[in-house]
Design an enzyme around this catalytic site. Structure first.
Site, short mmCIF file in Angstrom:
data_model
loop_
_atom_site.label_atom_id
_atom_site.label_comp_id
_atom_site.label_asym_id
_atom_site.label_seq_id
_atom_site.Cartn_x
_atom_site.Cartn_y
_atom_site.Cartn_z
N TYR A 153 0.84 -1.21 0.00
CA TYR A 153 0.00 0.00 0.00
C TYR A 153 0.88 1.26 0.00
CZ TYR A 153 -3.77 3.15 1.60
OH TYR A 153 -4.68 4.17 1.72
N LYS A 157 1.03 4.18 -2.83
CA LYS A 157 0.66 5.57 -2.52
C LYS A 157 1.83 6.52 -2.72
CE LYS A 157 -3.69 4.88 -1.59
NZ LYS A 157 -4.75 5.50 -2.41
P1 NDP Z 1 -13.35 2.30 0.71
O1 NDP Z 1 -12.79 0.92 0.72
O2 NDP Z 1 -14.43 2.64 1.67
O3 NDP Z 1 -13.83 2.69 -0.76
C1 NDP Z 1 -13.05 2.42 -1.89
C2 NDP Z 1 -13.96 2.30 -3.08
O4 NDP Z 1 -13.14 2.01 -4.23
C3 NDP Z 1 -14.95 1.13 -2.94
O5 NDP Z 1 -16.24 1.54 -3.28
C4 NDP Z 1 -14.40 0.10 -3.91
O6 NDP Z 1 -15.38 -0.71 -4.52
C5 NDP Z 1 -13.77 0.98 -4.97
N1 NDP Z 1 -12.82 0.20 -5.77
C6 NDP Z 1 -11.91 -0.70 -5.33
N2 NDP Z 1 -11.27 -1.26 -6.37
C7 NDP Z 1 -11.77 -0.69 -7.49
C8 NDP Z 1 -11.52 -0.87 -8.89
N3 NDP Z 1 -10.60 -1.73 -9.33
N4 NDP Z 1 -12.24 -0.13 -9.77
C9 NDP Z 1 -13.18 0.74 -9.34
N5 NDP Z 1 -13.46 0.94 -8.04
C10 NDP Z 1 -12.78 0.24 -7.12
O7 NDP Z 1 -12.07 3.25 0.91
P2 NDP Z 1 -11.94 4.72 1.52
O8 NDP Z 1 -13.11 5.54 1.17
O9 NDP Z 1 -11.52 4.61 2.92
O10 NDP Z 1 -10.66 5.23 0.72
C11 NDP Z 1 -10.74 5.93 -0.50
C12 NDP Z 1 -9.34 6.30 -0.94
O11 NDP Z 1 -8.69 7.06 0.08
C13 NDP Z 1 -8.45 5.09 -1.20
O12 NDP Z 1 -7.61 5.34 -2.30
C14 NDP Z 1 -7.63 5.01 0.07
O13 NDP Z 1 -6.41 4.36 -0.14
C15 NDP Z 1 -7.46 6.46 0.42
N6 NDP Z 1 -7.17 6.71 1.82
C16 NDP Z 1 -8.05 6.34 2.80
C17 NDP Z 1 -7.74 6.60 4.12
C18 NDP Z 1 -8.65 6.22 5.24
O14 NDP Z 1 -8.26 6.45 6.39
N7 NDP Z 1 -9.84 5.71 5.00
C19 NDP Z 1 -6.47 7.25 4.50
C20 NDP Z 1 -5.64 7.59 3.39
C21 NDP Z 1 -5.99 7.33 2.08
P3 NDP Z 1 -15.84 -2.12 -3.85
O15 NDP Z 1 -16.62 -1.75 -2.65
O16 NDP Z 1 -16.65 -2.79 -4.91
O17 NDP Z 1 -14.55 -2.84 -3.54
#
Ligand code: NDP
Length: 244
Positions: A153, A157
């Site tokens: 990860y 990132k």
């Molecule tokens: P979630 O897991 O809640 O949401 C991620 C979304 O991305 C899901 O709806 C998922 O779909 C979708 N997704 C995953 N793989 C794919 C793909 N191949 N194509 C299209 N859509 C896809 O994550 P967060 O909201 O917590 O995080 C969002 C972003 O922020 C991420 O990039 C994460 O790394 C980053 N982030 C989050 C932090 C946190 O504390 N939450 C901190 C720092 C960064 P499905 O449900 O179908 O898998």
């Protein structure tokens, strides 16, 4: 901040941070296009936007360039342009490096890093013609400081930061800004699964003494997508309550 007549594409928009970003743009009158894997969750997210703004949703995998290219064509047929792209889709598959399988290494790099490259490539074709656009990549503080059990990860990132800076140099002359947002600990499904002890330890390290909300991240994205940030490109905005 008003995004009237702006067309925004958000990946991973069916839940968590992506869903909030889509909602925050919708509230400010942008037309919003949601990309995500999960059809049912997407429909639910789109329903929440109905009555607020015009929106479209596509069940699409950001690692599939052919799918992306076809869908971007459809978005342009409908809305004629794309002003803002938010590359938010991301996954984790945590393990200590010595126990991490090649499959889990590849999957995380494929979605988080290659997915952002492919989506940007598909959208940039249009933005370059328009001679305008804003791309915001959702990185993470883990890409800056690293983390135990998250080598895949963290690498993905950190890679996003290099991608952001390189793209900003390639497309700046065409009026396109490319920036990244690096959230800290944000309350979503991704972080809900962490043990309470880990959460308590993290809270101690946050000067603002609270975990971030999805709105905290969306606010930074709105700013970088707005005219207020027209002279900002190739930057990483850290949204972590002062943690790093
Ligand atoms: P979630 O897991 O809640 O949401 C991620 C979304 O991305 C899901 O709806 C998922 O779909 C979708 N997704 C995953 N793989 C794919 C793909 N191949 N194509 C299209 N859509 C896809 O994550 P967060 O909201 O917590 O995080 C969002 C972003 O922020 C991420 O990039 C994460 O790394 C980053 N982030 C989050 C932090 C946190 O504390 N939450 C901190 C720092 C960064 P499905 O449900 O179908 O898998």
């Amino acid at each position: 901040m008003d995004f009237k007549d702006k067309v925004v594409v958000v990946t991973g928009a069916a839940r968590g941070i992506g869903k909030q970003i889509a909602y925050s743009f919708a509230k400010r009158k942008a037309k919003v296009v949601l990309f995500d894997l999960d059809q049912a969750q997407l429909e639910a997210a789109k329903k929440e936007l109905s009555g607020i703004t015009e929106s479209q949703s596509y069940s699409i995998d950001v690692t599939n360039y052919q799918q992306l290219s076809n869908v971007i064509d459809k978005v342009i047929d409908k809305f004629l342009k794309i002003d803002i792209l938010v590359n938010n889709a991301g996954i984790t598959k945590d393990n200590l490096a010595l126990r991490l399988s090649e499959t889990d290494w590849d999957k995380v790099l494929e979605v988080n890093l290659k997915g952002t490259f492919l989506t940007s490539k598909a959208v940039l074709k249009r933005m370059l013609k328009q001679r305008s656009g804003k791309i915001i990549n959702i990185s993470s503080i883990i890409g800056i400081i690293g983390n135990f059990g998250q080598s895949n990860y963290a690498a993905s990132k950190a890679g996003l930061i290099g991608l952001t800076k390189s793209l900003s140099k390639e497309v700046g002359a065409r009026g396109i800004n490319v920036n990244a947002v690096a959230p800290g600990y944000i309350k979503t499904k991704m972080t809900d699964v962490l043990p309470d002890k880990v959460k308590e330890e993290m809270l101690k390290r946050i000067p603002l003494k609270r975990f971030g909300s999805t709105e905290d991240v969306a606010n930074a994205v709105l700013f970088l997508s707005s005219q207020l940030a027209d002279y900002i490109t190739g930057q990483v905005v850290v949204v972590d309550g002062g943690m790093i």
